[in-house]
Enzyme design. Sequence first.
Site, short mmCIF file in Angstrom:
data_model
loop_
_atom_site.label_atom_id
_atom_site.label_comp_id
_atom_site.label_asym_id
_atom_site.label_seq_id
_atom_site.Cartn_x
_atom_site.Cartn_y
_atom_site.Cartn_z
N HIS A 37 -21.96 36.17 32.37
CA HIS A 37 -21.83 37.52 31.83
C HIS A 37 -22.97 38.46 32.22
CE1 HIS A 37 -24.57 35.68 28.87
NE2 HIS A 37 -25.01 36.92 28.65
C1 UD1 Z 1 -25.45 41.43 25.37
C2 UD1 Z 1 -26.94 41.40 25.62
C3 UD1 Z 1 -27.30 40.20 26.49
C4 UD1 Z 1 -26.74 38.91 25.93
C5 UD1 Z 1 -25.25 39.07 25.64
C6 UD1 Z 1 -24.79 37.84 24.93
C7 UD1 Z 1 -28.05 43.59 25.69
C8 UD1 Z 1 -28.64 44.61 26.58
N1 UD1 Z 1 -27.39 42.58 26.31
O1 UD1 Z 1 -24.82 41.65 26.63
O2 UD1 Z 1 -28.70 40.08 26.58
O3 UD1 Z 1 -26.95 37.88 26.84
O4 UD1 Z 1 -25.03 40.21 24.79
O5 UD1 Z 1 -23.42 37.70 24.84
O6 UD1 Z 1 -28.15 43.68 24.49
N2 UD1 Z 1 -17.46 43.58 24.47
C9 UD1 Z 1 -16.26 43.28 23.88
N3 UD1 Z 1 -16.29 42.76 22.61
C10 UD1 Z 1 -17.43 42.53 21.92
C11 UD1 Z 1 -18.63 42.86 22.53
C12 UD1 Z 1 -18.65 43.38 23.81
O7 UD1 Z 1 -15.21 43.47 24.46
O8 UD1 Z 1 -17.36 42.06 20.77
C13 UD1 Z 1 -17.44 44.12 25.86
C14 UD1 Z 1 -17.44 45.64 25.91
O9 UD1 Z 1 -16.63 46.02 26.98
C15 UD1 Z 1 -18.88 45.98 26.21
C16 UD1 Z 1 -19.31 44.78 27.07
O10 UD1 Z 1 -18.62 43.68 26.53
O11 UD1 Z 1 -19.03 47.20 26.88
C17 UD1 Z 1 -20.80 44.52 27.03
O12 UD1 Z 1 -21.28 44.38 25.68
P1 UD1 Z 1 -22.82 44.65 25.33
O13 UD1 Z 1 -23.10 44.26 23.95
O14 UD1 Z 1 -23.19 46.03 25.75
O15 UD1 Z 1 -23.61 43.73 26.33
P2 UD1 Z 1 -23.35 42.20 26.70
O16 UD1 Z 1 -22.97 42.14 28.13
O17 UD1 Z 1 -22.46 41.58 25.70
N1 UDP Z 2 -21.40 30.46 22.85
C1 UDP Z 2 -20.25 30.17 22.12
N2 UDP Z 2 -19.03 30.34 22.71
C2 UDP Z 2 -18.89 30.75 23.99
C3 UDP Z 2 -20.07 31.05 24.72
C4 UDP Z 2 -21.31 30.90 24.12
O1 UDP Z 2 -20.33 29.74 20.98
O2 UDP Z 2 -17.76 30.89 24.47
C5 UDP Z 2 -22.69 30.33 22.15
C6 UDP Z 2 -23.66 29.35 22.77
O3 UDP Z 2 -24.26 28.63 21.72
C7 UDP Z 2 -24.68 30.22 23.44
C8 UDP Z 2 -24.70 31.43 22.53
O4 UDP Z 2 -23.34 31.59 22.16
O5 UDP Z 2 -25.95 29.65 23.53
C9 UDP Z 2 -25.21 32.72 23.15
O6 UDP Z 2 -24.57 32.89 24.33
P1 UDP Z 2 -24.58 34.08 25.33
O7 UDP Z 2 -24.43 33.39 26.64
O8 UDP Z 2 -23.56 35.06 24.94
O9 UDP Z 2 -26.00 34.83 25.20
P2 UDP Z 2 -27.41 34.64 25.89
O10 UDP Z 2 -28.01 33.39 25.37
O11 UDP Z 2 -27.21 34.61 27.37
O12 UDP Z 2 -28.17 35.86 25.51
#
Ligand code: UD1
Ligand code: UDP
Length: 366
Positions: free
Chosen positions: A209
């Site tokens: 991601h």
């Molecule tokens: C965020 C964090 C990242 C973390 C990741 C974990 C920041 C800058 N980034 O990235 O460090 O590793 O979360 O998962 O805070 N979206 C959905 N549903 C949701 C949430 C998000 O569809 O419930 C989609 C939306 O299109 C959104 C995109 O995911 O624009 C990105 O979401 P966002 O929270 O901005 O950043 P992540 O890539 O999730």
């Molecule tokens: N995780 C989960 N389901 C998934 C992917 C991840 O439960 O499909 C959990 C897993 O424990 C992971 C945590 O969510 O360590 C956070 O994951 P993510 O990769 O979103 O965030 P990051 O650690 O990269 O910020």
Amino acid sequence: MSTNIPFQVVHVTGARPNFPKAAPVVRALDDRSVRQRLIHTGQHYDERMSNVFFRQLGLPEPDENLAVGSGSHASQTGEIMVRLERLLMVSRPSLIVVYGDVNSTLAATLVATKLDIPVAHVEAGLRSFNRSMPEEINRLVTDRLSQLLFATSPDALVHLGNEGLDPSKVHFVGNPMIDTLLANLHLFDVPLIRRQLALPQRYGVATLHRPANVDDPGDAAELSKALHTVADQLPIVLPLHPRGRERLATAGLFRHPQIRVIEPQGYVEFLSLVRGAQVVITDSGGVQEETTVLGVPCLTLRAETERPVTITHGTNRLVNREDLAEAVKALLEVQRPAAGWPTPPLWDGRAGIRIADVIAQFVGAG
Ligand code: UD1
Ligand code: UDP
């Protein structure tokens, strides 16, 4: 959690990786009868990115949900700040606790600091030294402003020292993410998840991601090609984060017969999948740590990691897209040890307790 008494501690969470880190801290503070409140910023909001973790990890329902949703960095961070400031101006806690490196972490730190409310940062001191990662900016600012810095690994202590942060603020406590993993280990049922998803005995798991891997269509195409080459050797199941879904689909990722793209999984289901995997391919921070403790080989598709302890004391290796298939092939040829691998210091399931001890003393509840 009652809302009509003054709160000593307010936890601010918002995105998926925050929840497994917060759960053991909230629990340990409850055991010390610290009055606490949990705020969810709403950065993540899908059932599978948020609610499922509250249910599975025994986190209390958030007392407030700021429901900020998605947006650009500035709009998401700014919206959290505006909404959180309103709440904190009314009830001024003794301490705000923030987790990891997401935008919710940064926003809460800025708001609290300007209101003169001290901040505790859980997972302080990690550094990728790559400022093109939004998380690195969030880490640097959060650590600079925090009064309590809870470090998960020895390298973090070095970074905080090098940045001139006051050593009396720094506490080496271990990793609360691993507390959660160890507390739930008995629930990670490999045969069950294999049956539920009709997976073969040998399979790999991939989670991707990071913007550097999935945001640009060219990168997404290269990544899909690399994963197809892996899938020629081993079936791959991919619980896909919503961020890259569309671009990876357009890039043709889903078309390989041995690639199975599924929805983001609940915590227990996800770690069951990981536990049974021959190899995990990821760019996630948390997954590098979890594979280390589970002893599952992990290939991290990034140029660097802010979690080097998962390489020196774990199963992690950094790879690029070009070398991925070869790296998987090499892993499939070696026998994985059944037990007995070294794990990083203090990743022992007691980080939440250590953090709660320090916090309780700080807020005068110890
Ligand atoms: C965020 C964090 C990242 C973390 C990741 C974990 C920041 C800058 N980034 O990235 O460090 O590793 O979360 O998962 O805070 N979206 C959905 N549903 C949701 C949430 C998000 O569809 O419930 C989609 C939306 O299109 C959104 C995109 O995911 O624009 C990105 O979401 P966002 O929270 O901005 O950043 P992540 O890539 O999730
Ligand atoms: N995780 C989960 N389901 C998934 C992917 C991840 O439960 O499909 C959990 C897993 O424990 C992971 C945590 O969510 O360590 C956070 O994951 P993510 O990769 O979103 O965030 P990051 O650690 O990269 O910020």
